[in-house]
Motif scaffolding. Structure first.
Motif, PDB file in Angstrom:
ATOM      1  N   GLU A 405       0.834  -1.209   0.000  1.00 12.44           N
ATOM      2  CA  GLU A 405       0.000   0.000   0.000  1.00 12.44           C
ATOM      3  C   GLU A 405       0.864   1.254   0.000  1.00 12.44           C
ATOM      4  O   GLU A 405       0.570   2.225  -0.690  1.00 12.44           O
ATOM      5  CB  GLU A 405      -0.942  -0.014   1.206  1.00 12.44           C
ATOM      6  CG  GLU A 405      -2.096  -0.985   1.084  1.00 12.44           C
ATOM      7  CD  GLU A 405      -2.922  -0.764  -0.176  1.00 12.44           C
ATOM      8  OE1 GLU A 405      -3.256   0.401  -0.468  1.00 12.44           O
ATOM      9  OE2 GLU A 405      -3.207  -1.747  -0.876  1.00 12.44           O
ATOM     10  N   ARG A 408       2.232   1.666  -3.462  1.00 12.20           N
ATOM     11  CA  ARG A 408       1.249   2.190  -4.417  1.00 12.20           C
ATOM     12  C   ARG A 408       1.054   3.697  -4.244  1.00 12.20           C
ATOM     13  O   ARG A 408       0.949   4.442  -5.223  1.00 12.20           O
ATOM     14  CB  ARG A 408      -0.085   1.474  -4.229  1.00 12.20           C
ATOM     15  CG  ARG A 408      -0.112   0.078  -4.857  1.00 12.20           C
ATOM     16  CD  ARG A 408      -1.405  -0.634  -4.548  1.00 12.20           C
ATOM     17  NE  ARG A 408      -1.519  -1.880  -5.277  1.00 12.20           N
ATOM     18  CZ  ARG A 408      -2.432  -2.812  -5.026  1.00 12.20           C
ATOM     19  NH1 ARG A 408      -3.297  -2.637  -4.039  1.00 12.20           N
ATOM     20  NH2 ARG A 408      -2.484  -3.918  -5.735  1.00 12.20           N
ATOM     21  N   LYS A 409       0.990   4.143  -2.978  1.00  8.75           N
ATOM     22  CA  LYS A 409       0.832   5.578  -2.735  1.00  8.75           C
ATOM     23  C   LYS A 409       2.042   6.352  -3.265  1.00  8.75           C
ATOM     24  O   LYS A 409       1.897   7.426  -3.859  1.00  8.75           O
ATOM     25  CB  LYS A 409       0.651   5.831  -1.240  1.00  8.75           C
ATOM     26  CG  LYS A 409      -0.691   5.362  -0.697  1.00  8.75           C
ATOM     27  CD  LYS A 409      -0.794   5.572   0.804  1.00  8.75           C
ATOM     28  CE  LYS A 409      -2.133   5.070   1.340  1.00  8.75           C
ATOM     29  NZ  LYS A 409      -2.219   5.204   2.817  1.00  8.75           N
ATOM     30  N   GLY A 412       1.804   6.561  -6.968  1.00 13.00           N
ATOM     31  CA  GLY A 412       0.850   7.595  -7.364  1.00 13.00           C
ATOM     32  C   GLY A 412       1.421   8.997  -7.243  1.00 13.00           C
ATOM     33  O   GLY A 412       1.218   9.850  -8.116  1.00 13.00           O
ATOM     34  N   TYR A 413       2.172   9.233  -6.152  1.00 15.28           N
ATOM     35  CA  TYR A 413       2.799  10.549  -5.970  1.00 15.28           C
ATOM     36  C   TYR A 413       3.792  10.826  -7.107  1.00 15.28           C
ATOM     37  O   TYR A 413       3.852  11.949  -7.623  1.00 15.28           O
ATOM     38  CB  TYR A 413       3.518  10.591  -4.620  1.00 15.28           C
ATOM     39  CG  TYR A 413       4.217  11.907  -4.328  1.00 15.28           C
ATOM     40  CD1 TYR A 413       3.557  12.928  -3.663  1.00 15.28           C
ATOM     41  CD2 TYR A 413       5.531  12.135  -4.734  1.00 15.28           C
ATOM     42  CE1 TYR A 413       4.184  14.143  -3.402  1.00 15.28           C
ATOM     43  CE2 TYR A 413       6.167  13.334  -4.491  1.00 15.28           C
ATOM     44  CZ  TYR A 413       5.488  14.332  -3.813  1.00 15.28           C
ATOM     45  OH  TYR A 413       6.108  15.533  -3.570  1.00 15.28           O
TER      46      TYR A 413
END
Length: 852
Positions: A405, A408-409, A412-413
């Motif tokens: 997780e 993934r964050k 995305g950033y």
């Protein structure tokens, strides 16, 4: 129209001054009044000269705006201004790097007409000004239009190109300067040497060195220091040291150049030695000195030296700026002193993004992911943007912890902030998804990458290789070459690993040979991967031979290669090779890590030398749980259950929490020694006092223990109360016990279940067949053997081997191909007769050997 009311008139304030005697005042201040009167008349008589004097004073004091206004005032009064005034202003702008003001002055010069722009003095000053301000286009444009190029303009242009990392242009300028008959001076030569070092043109640098010796510039400390630095950056440390040793005068720059040269070439011990020599002669270090010294100490893990460096920096009053502070944080991070790194970070007044990234990376490397995330939050509160290094560290943290997780964050950033275009970040994302078991995500990131360098290709190939998907890894290997990238040793290592993961030994060895035909020399990772892979794929003899080849090739083994070959020695019970490796470790003073010591204990125990295993165990001061487990397992192999139990109790006294391996080893020790009550006590202890619940393997050990001791009822009750179904190994133990204790009916019932679990296991048929034979039920035994033949099942023959010198002799049941078979059976016959004479029970050894 409104008006304000007028209040009563206030009483005026009257100041009472003491009467002054005018004659006395004039007399006492006559000198001042006379000087002021003379200055006033000077201005009136020659205002131009007065303004010129004021201009020079303002210009040299750095008050360039006021000096320019004064020039404008003089020109307004129709007074002629010579070029030297503008030259003075340009000199001031050059010193202050005041590009905008200098451009204004350039504009005024152009307005003056053809006189000033054509003036060599002014033009040279303009070239120097633009070059010093790193205004590349303006400097080049002016330099091309200069009629006469002197040493000053050449020096400015070469220096600018060197600063802007246009090193080839700087060296071409140096050559053009010589061709135009202008000799480089002590300002030009250091810049040329700096450019040589940057592009590692050591041949060109030697030519510059020859020019220095020919022109007698070698005595200049700055040129000598530049030579030291150039040779160091080119990796020619011998020449660097010679230049340094021949310097009659050594300033701190020369010492720093020598320290940095050794440090940048990985010669950290020599860098520290030069630092100590520098201290002996009394040269005060700078932040460059301390930064290099701390970095060298960090690379060596030299704790005491690094701490001393920190103390010296404090005592000498060196400012804790970004560079020095970052070096200290890096040092404390690499030696594992996290709190000290935090203290340095807290005491730094100014922190740039590099400093923040270092501490974040420090937390990630030591598994402190929560600390890293908190520091990222503080970083955002300070309005410092994450860069590629920050994101690479966070993505690496998610890979190490399997925390997808977070990964993934972070991904995305990177997409939102356009950091995904950086190939380093992309590689980190690919590694993260691969480590978290999401190979399809890793492949998607790879396919959509803006840029693919060799590192990224190797990352995706390694991801497939780790999963044993060597077919896809091989396709990527070929596609990479079609895209114009040549594989390096890491690429080949990935393919070898993929084949070994898939059990394709022949293909892995072929790839090992092919890489050498392509001119790629195997590195320590290549050798270690192949040695370990061969040992894991039951090719232990080949692994041992490969280890000898690695030593013959001059490759020093690392921990992993040593552990791999010791594992091979354990599998083949090659005691002599294992002892030789132990001796090699002692002779070479190789650091004995916990993993190596554990492997040595395991090797000695399984090769029959429990005494040597105990000796290695006892000589280790800091014992970890893995080492205790190896020793308990060794005692179990030798049937020394009581010693194993004593060690098990000692572990608990030391405050160590046993793990599943500990419980399995101690239960096996009780099984092999027939210690039923003790085994049951250990099992109860696991249930009552420890966090881990008994596994399938633990139940299997206890069932085997009960079965061997004839307690078949207890074993069956335990199977019925287990939280999971029995496996083939548990039922096989019961079946063997049924044969020993002639429980034929129970054995038949167990065999029905075993046929369902392992229909092709010939050992189950043989076990019941032997039970029938032991009970005299020969027809049933023969019928079961016939059933085996109908189903095409054959019992795997027994195999044993003995090592004499460096040669292993293998013996397989039913095989008489050994060249010394007659002598061997002759010795066996003599031993049989001797045993009969000693009134031992008769053992038909020959029948055992030929038993199928």
């Amino acid at each position: 129209m409104a008006s304000h009311p007028i209040g009563p008139t206030s009483t005026p304030i009257v100041h009472h001054f003491k009467p002054v005697n005018l004659s006395i005042f004039l007399k006492s201040n006559s000198a001042f009044l006379t000087k002021h009167h003379e200055e006033h008349h000077k201005i009136l008589r020659n205002p131009y000269k007065f303004y010129c004097s004021s201009f020079l004073s303002l210009s040299r004091d750095g008050q360039l705006q006021r000096a320019l206004k004064l020039v404008t005032r003089i020109e307004t009064n129709n007074s002629e201004i010579g070029p030297e005034y503008y030259a003075e202003l340009l000199q001031g702008c050059t010193s202050q790097r005041a590009l905008s003001l200098g451009q204004q002055i350039h504009g005024l010069i152009i307005k003056k007409g053809v006189l000033y722009p054509g003036n060599e003095y002014i033009t040279t000053k303009l070239v120097i000004f633009y070059a010093k301000c790193d205004a590349l286009e303006s400097a080049n444009s002016l330099f091309c239009r200069v009629g006469i190029r002197n040493v000053f303009s050449w020096a400015a242009m070469i220096g600018m190109n060197s600063r802007l990392d246009l090193n080839v242009e700087a060296l071409l300028g140096y050559c053009d300067m010589l061709e135009n008959g202008i000799l480089p001076d002590n300002f030009v030569v250091p810049n040329a040497l700096k450019a040589c070092g940057a592009v590692q043109l050591v041949g060109f640098g030697r030519g510059v060195h020859g020019y220095v010796l020919k022109t007698g510039l070698g005595g200049c400390v700055f040129i000598a220091s530049s030579l030291v630095d150039m040779y160091g950056k080119c990796g020619v440390l011998g020449d660097s040291q010679k230049v340094f040793d021949n310097m009659s005068e050594k300033n701190v720059v020369a010492w720093n150049s020598m320290i940095v040269s050794y440090f940048q070439n990985g010669r950290n011990e020599e860098a520290i030695r030069i630092f100590y020599d520098m201290r002996v002669v009394g040269v005060e270090p700078t932040w460059v000195t301390m930064s290099s010294f701390l970095s060298a100490s960090a690379n060596l893990g030299a704790l005491e030296e690094g701490k001393q460096g920190h103390c010296i920096a404090v005592l000498t009053g060196i400012e804790l700026d970004n560079i020095l502070g970052s070096s200290m944080i890096n040092f404390y991070s690499k030696v594992g002193l996290i709190q000290e790194a935090e203290l340095v970070f807290a005491r730094m007044v100014e922190k740039d993004v590099v400093t923040w990234n270092l501490l974040i990376s420090c937390y990630v490397q030591h598994g402190l992911v929560k600390n890293a995330l908190k520091l990222c939050q503080l970083m955002r509160m300070e309005n410092i943007r994450f860069d590629c290094v920050t994101m690479a560290s966070l993505i690496s943290a998610s890979a190490d912890t399997g925390y997808i997780e977070l990964g993934r964050k972070a991904h995305g950033y990177c997409i939102r902030n356009y950091l995904g275009v950086d190939v380093v970040v992309t590689t980190s994302i690919v590694n993260m998804y691969a480590s978290c078991g999401k190979i399809e995500y890793a492949r998607r990131v790879f396919d959509y990458a803006f840029e693919r360098d060799l590192v990224l290709w190797n990352a995706i190939m390694a991801a497939y290789a780790e999963l044993g998907l060597n077919g896809e890894a091989l396709r990527l290997f070929n596609k990479m070459q079609l895209d114009g990238l040549h594989p390096n040793v890491i690429s080949w290592n990935s393919l070898i690993l993929g084949f070994l993961r898939n059990g394709q030994i022949k293909e892995a060895k072929d790839m090992f040979s092919r890489m050498q035909t392509f001119g790629i020399e195997p590195n320590i990772v290549t050798w270690t991967t192949l040695i370990t892979g061969l040992a894991q794929n039951l090719c232990s003899s080949e692994a041992i031979l490969l280890f000898h080849r690695m030593l013959d090739a001059g490759i020093q083994p690392n921990n992993m290669s040593i552990i791999g070959v010791l594992s091979a020695c354990t599998d083949t019970t090659s005691l002599q090779v294992g002892e030789a490796i132990h001796g090699y470790l002692n002779r070479q003073n190789v650091f004995m890590s916990t993993e190596i010591i554990t492997s040595l204990v395991d090797m000695y125990a399984k090769c029959g030398r429990i005494d040597k295993a105990k000796k290695v165990f006892d000589m280790t001061s800091n014992k970890e749980l893995a080492l205790y487990n190896a020793m308990i397992s060794g005692y179990a192999c030798h049937g020394r259950g009581n010693e194993a139990l004593d060690l098990y109790k000692h572990i608990q006294k030391e405050g160590l929490e046993p793990n599943e391996v500990t419980f399995t080893s101690i239960l096996l020790a009780c099984t092999h020694a027939g210690l039923v009550n003790e085994g049951l006590e250990v099992f109860v202890d696991i249930l009552a006092n420890h966090k881990s619940k008994p596994s399938n393997e633990h139940y299997g050990c206890l069932i085997t223990l009960l079965s061997r001791c004839g307690n078949l009822d207890g074993a069956i009750r335990l199977i019925l109360t287990m939280p999971f179904d029995p496996d083939a190994q548990m039922l096989g133990s019961l079946l063997f016990a049924c044969r020993e204790h002639q429980q034929i009916e129970l054995g038949e019932h167990i065999l029905k279940h075993l046929f369902k679990l392992e229909p092709d296991n010939s050992g189950n048929y043989v076990a019941l067949s032997n039970a029938y034979a032991a009970a005299g039920r020969w027809n049933d035994s023969i019928e079961l053997r016939s059933l085996m033949k109908k189903r095409g099942l054959e019992k795997s023959p027994g195999c044993s081997w003995v090592q004499i010198g460096r040669e292993s002799h293998v013996f397989v049941a039913g095989d008489i191909s050994h060249p010394q078979t007659e002598e061997i059976f002759g010795v066996i016959t003599l031993l049989e007769k001797e045993m009969r004479l000693l009134q031992y029970n008769h053992i038909d050894i020959n029948s055992e050997i030929y038993c199928s």
